[in-house]
Write an enzyme that holds these catalytic residues in place. Structure first.
Site, mmCIF file in Angstrom:
data_model
loop_
_atom_site.group_PDB
_atom_site.id
_atom_site.type_symbol
_atom_site.label_atom_id
_atom_site.label_comp_id
_atom_site.label_asym_id
_atom_site.label_seq_id
_atom_site.Cartn_x
_atom_site.Cartn_y
_atom_site.Cartn_z
ATOM 1 C CE LYS A 187 -1.603 -1.722 3.756
ATOM 2 N NZ LYS A 187 -2.333 -2.031 5.020
ATOM 3 C CB THR B 275 -4.770 8.736 7.629
ATOM 4 O OG1 THR B 275 -3.769 9.157 8.563
ATOM 5 C CG2 THR B 275 -4.856 9.730 6.492
#
Ligand code: PXL
Length: 258
Positions: A173, A205
């Protein structure tokens, strides 16, 4: 039939990460969620103040109990805490008849260790060979690959090296890349697929990694092919970050209801 997904993960009482994020994500994808607790954190959007890891026995008994009664179509692991818990999960994973997504959670969003050194070694040696998909971020990929993973070229190289540790498929990712949020999926066929999203400027986040892996797990539980599952989860996570509710004074949670 109702699709079922299982998470084996730590508790984040602030609800943004860990098993709470996983359950919200499963629900959002129309999948019935089960959650086995591995460790309990005391934390908020600013800091983790305490971590208590459960006994491997208790983790084992939880997994055995749910699997015997409501077997999932897919499962994921999050924070595992230490070597003993990793080994307990790995032992049971030997008999899993459904795909296992391993999110190698080493650190919390705020930087506390959620898996010690011996646990990381056990994860690489015992759990990764049993994983259908491994989902490291850049930092975790750097530790697993043994070299700095910081751009698209090194992500592609790292995916190959990490695949040699045993997971059938690897998704690195790139949410922390300086340019774009590109993720690199190396499939067991050897094919590489890349997923692009614009880089979002936000401090909210918290739990992004957990929620992304949970979305993929939910899709796998529904029988979706991996490439399509990652694509759907990527679109979800991008929207969830974009529409974050702005809660807390630190790294805030996502909007799991998008
Ligand atoms: O996002 C990784 C993560 C996993 N599990 C727990 C966490 C976090 C991040 O903070 O708290 C319990």
């Amino acid at each position: 039939v109702t699709p079922v997904a299982l998470t084996i993960a730590g508790s984040d009482p602030s609800g943004g990460a860990g098993l709470q994020a996983d359950l919200k994500t499963f629900h959002r994808f129309g999948v019935y969620g089960e959650a086995v607790v591995t460790l309990i954190t005391a934390q908020n959007t600013q800091t983790v103040s305490r971590i208590e890891i459960l006994s491997p026995d208790l983790v084992r008994d939880q997994i055995a109990a749910v699997i015997a009664d409501i077997p999932p179509g897919a499962a994921k692991t999050g924070a595992l805490g230490n070597r003993a818990v990793v080994e307990a999960v790995a032992e049971l994973a030997d008999d899993f008849t459904f795909p296992l997504v391993v999110d190698p959670v080493f650190l919390s969003t705020s930087g506390s260790s959620l898996l010690d050194e011996a646990g990381r070694t056990a994860l690489a040696e015992k759990l990764l060979p049993r994983a259908y998909l491994l989902t490291p971020n850049l930092e975790e990929a750097t530790i697993l690959a043994g070299f700095e993973v910081e751009d698209l070229a090194s992500m592609r190289r790292a995916a190959e090296v990490i695949a040699s540790l045993g997971p059938r498929n690897v998704l690195i990712k790139g949410g922390h890349l300086k340019t774009e949020a590109v993720d690199v999926l190396l499939l067991q066929s050897g094919k590489i697929v890349e997923f692009y999203a614009a880089r979002l400027t936000t401090r909210h986040t918290h739990g992004t990694g957990c929620s992304y892996a949970a979305g993929i797990t939910a899709e796998l539980a529904k029988g979706t092919q991996l490439e399509e599952a990652v694509g759907r989860a990527k679109r979800f996570i991008t929207q969830a970050i974009r529409q974050a509710p702005g809660l807390g004074s630190g790294t805030g949670p996502l909007n799991h209801a998008v």
